[in-house]
Design a protein around this motif. Structure first.
Motif, short mmCIF file in Angstrom:
data_model
loop_
_atom_site.label_atom_id
_atom_site.label_comp_id
_atom_site.label_asym_id
_atom_site.label_seq_id
_atom_site.Cartn_x
_atom_site.Cartn_y
_atom_site.Cartn_z
N ASP A 1 63.89 -65.36 -67.33
CA ASP A 1 62.46 -65.52 -67.58
C ASP A 1 61.70 -65.96 -66.33
OD1 ASP A 1 62.67 -64.84 -70.29
OD2 ASP A 1 63.24 -66.89 -70.84
N ASN A 2 62.40 -66.08 -65.23
CA ASN A 2 61.76 -66.50 -63.98
C ASN A 2 60.62 -65.57 -63.63
OD1 ASN A 2 61.12 -67.04 -61.23
ND2 ASN A 2 63.19 -67.78 -60.85
N PHE A 3 59.42 -66.09 -63.37
CA PHE A 3 58.24 -65.27 -63.11
C PHE A 3 58.07 -64.89 -61.64
CE2 PHE A 3 56.73 -69.76 -63.72
CZ PHE A 3 56.50 -70.07 -62.37
N GLY A 4 59.07 -65.20 -60.82
CA GLY A 4 59.01 -64.85 -59.41
C GLY A 4 59.22 -66.04 -58.49
N LEU A 5 59.49 -67.19 -59.05
CA LEU A 5 59.75 -68.40 -58.26
C LEU A 5 61.08 -68.24 -57.54
CD1 LEU A 5 59.22 -72.07 -59.32
CD2 LEU A 5 61.44 -71.37 -58.43
N THR A 6 61.12 -68.67 -56.27
CA THR A 6 62.37 -68.62 -55.52
C THR A 6 62.74 -70.01 -55.03
OG1 THR A 6 61.16 -68.13 -53.46
CG2 THR A 6 61.99 -66.26 -54.73
N ALA A 7 64.03 -70.31 -55.05
CA ALA A 7 64.54 -71.60 -54.57
C ALA A 7 65.61 -71.33 -53.52
CB ALA A 7 65.13 -72.39 -55.74
N ASN A 8 65.46 -71.98 -52.37
CA ASN A 8 66.42 -71.81 -51.29
C ASN A 8 66.81 -73.17 -50.71
OD1 ASN A 8 66.67 -68.80 -50.91
ND2 ASN A 8 64.45 -69.02 -50.77
N ILE A 9 67.96 -73.22 -50.06
CA ILE A 9 68.45 -74.47 -49.46
C ILE A 9 68.62 -74.26 -47.96
CG2 ILE A 9 70.34 -76.14 -49.40
CD1 ILE A 9 70.92 -75.45 -52.33
N LEU A 10 68.03 -75.18 -47.18
CA LEU A 10 68.16 -75.16 -45.73
C LEU A 10 68.96 -76.40 -45.30
CD1 LEU A 10 64.46 -74.35 -44.74
CD2 LEU A 10 66.32 -72.73 -45.17
N THR A 11 69.74 -76.26 -44.25
CA THR A 11 70.47 -77.40 -43.69
C THR A 11 69.72 -77.87 -42.45
OG1 THR A 11 72.58 -76.54 -44.50
CG2 THR A 11 72.67 -78.23 -42.79
N THR A 12 69.24 -79.11 -42.46
CA THR A 12 68.46 -79.64 -41.34
C THR A 12 69.37 -80.06 -40.19
OG1 THR A 12 68.51 -81.89 -42.22
CG2 THR A 12 66.72 -80.46 -42.96
N SER A 13 68.75 -80.37 -39.06
CA SER A 13 69.52 -80.72 -37.86
C SER A 13 70.36 -81.98 -38.06
CB SER A 13 68.56 -80.92 -36.68
OG SER A 13 67.61 -81.95 -36.97
#
Length: 460
Positions: free
Chosen positions: A162-174
């Protein structure tokens, strides 16, 4: 069944050859008419299929031409950097000629959230619950399980049906931290993303995320008038135009946004191309009908078998007569032209159309609306011809009925062939019985003759 041969003490006649020849002659008598009829029916069926396909193809072209606004073709010219355009402009039904000065002030934006965590694999959730995401009138919820990590939550969000287009991502910081970045995918002022949790832990998780970008609407200025859109597309905001903004406008030396000139004019070349497609399609169908209906030529009293699959069939002539009759019928749509032949369309003595380009160009230049009127719309030449020809090519139409009838004929021929095979078997059986009796009789007569010969010899 016993075979009758010339060997042995029988009649001495080769009755097997006699029977075989008789059966072969009977087979030819019974099956040749069926074979000939089947071949001719299959050829006709193929011809009907070819004609139907050709008509259907042209009908599709005509139906597209007869749609509202199909002939209302406009040409768009935008003064801008071609390698780095500011906007894209497309015309729609109802577009009118005109000039506009358009400035792109803002692009539409989506809302974005971020949150930093120690890592992406440790458990973040202590009890089952639900995360709910809402942006404008769009919403969906994700079930979260006790023990879920940041990676698990990200996966549940992105994979939700049912996701309407939302995206979730994970970044690794310095510094080795895990940063969750979410983009709502929904733009427009007032459509900011809202995140809520069903448990204390999930509410705390949602609160730990901070907004880094607000949802906003795109904004353009058209001849000094400000227009907004929740997306980067302005569809019919200017009637008949679809404007897609690609970036903000360039600035002049004093920092003011430069406008881009948009010029909408009549696409005369496009109109001529449509009329050419009308003529080409017409000629293609005439050519196909003529080839299919061509009769066999006769040389020295012998047919050369060079005719079409529908040689002499009245349907090909009916189609070409219908077409010529429709395009020569006076139009009620135009007050200037009564037929397309006044626009520069010509027909030769074989029914083939051609275009006088100079005359057509003059008609478009001087009476554009009347050219459109005579060709376009449901009552234009294209629409009327489409309706007439569709009676032949549509499902359940005249040619489909012919196909059904021909297929019925083929099934009847198969039944007759089966009957002929049965009849041929009985015929062979009767011959064998008849010649078998004859062989026996001749054998007895032969024996009697030999006996008499012996008596005569003894008497002597």
């Amino acid at each position: 069944m016993a075979t009758i041969t010339s060997a042995g003490a029988g009649s001495g006649l080769d009755l097997e050859s006699v029977i075989s020849s008789s059966v072969a002659a009977k087979k030819t008598q019974l099956q040749q008419p069926i074979t000939t009829k089947r071949t001719n029916t299959q050829i006709t069926l193929s011809g009907i299929g070819q004609l139907k396909s050709a008509i259907s193809s042209y009908v599709s072209t005509l139906q597209a031409m007869s749609k509202d606004g199909a002939f209302n073709k406009r040409s768009v010219a935008v003064t801008q950097d071609k390698d780095n355009p500011v906007l894209k402009v497309e015309t729609k039904s109802g577009a009118s000629n005109g000039q506009y000065n358009i400035t792109v002030n803002k692009l539409a934006t989506t809302s974005k959230f971020e949150g930093t965590f120690n890592n992406s694999t440790d458990s973040l959730v202590t009890e089952d619950g639900t995360l709910t995401f809402k942006a404008g009138d769009k919403t969906f919820s994700v079930d979260v399980k006790a023990g879920d990590s940041l990676q698990s939550i990200r996966k549940r969000i992105n994979n939700d049906g049912d996701n309407f287009g939302l995206t979730a991502n994970i970044l690794t910081t310095s510094d080795g931290k895990a940063k969750l970045v979410m983009d709502s995918g929904v733009s427009g002022t007032g459509n900011d993303l809202q995140i809520s949790g069903s448990t204390t832990g999930l509410t705390s998780f949602a609160s730990s995320l901070s907004k880094t970008q607000s949802a906003g609407s795109a904004e353009i200025s058209v001849d000094g008038n400000t227009l907004t859109s929740a997306t980067n597309t302005f569809d019919d905001t200017i009637v008949g135009l679809k404007v897609t903004v690609l970036r903000t406008s360039d600035k002049d030396t004093d920092g003011s946004a430069k406008s881009n000139k948009v010029d909408i004019t009549t696409d005369k070349a496009g109109i001529k191309d449509m009329i050419k497609s009308f003529v080409d399609g017409y000629n293609s169908l005439v050519s196909k009908s003529t080839a299919l209906g061509k009769r066999n030529t006769v040389t020295a009293g012998k047919s050369q078998d060079d005719g079409g699959a529908l040689a002499g069939d009245s349907v090909t002539r009916a189609v070409t007569n219908l077409m010529s009759g429709t395009i020569t019928e006076p139009s009620k749509n135009s007050s200037t032209f009564s037929t397309i032949f006044q626009l520069g369309v010509k027909m030769d003595n074989k029914g083939v159309l051609s275009i006088d380009d100079e005359k057509l160009t003059d008609a478009i230049d001087k009476n554009f609306d009347q050219v459109v009127a005579i060709f376009g719309g449901e009552n234009g030449v294209a629409g009327k011809l489409a309706d007439q020809l569709d009676d032949y090519s549509k499902t359940g139409g005249l040619l489909a009925q012919r196909e059904n009838s021909l297929n019925d004929d083929l099934r009847e021929l198969s039944r007759k062939e089966s009957d002929a095979t049965t009849q041929l078997t009985k015929y062979e059986e009767s011959l064998r019985a008849r010649y078998g009796s004859l062989d026996t009789l001749l054998s007895k007569l032969k024996q009697s003759s030999s006996y008499l010969s012996l008596l005569n010899t003894s008497s002597s």
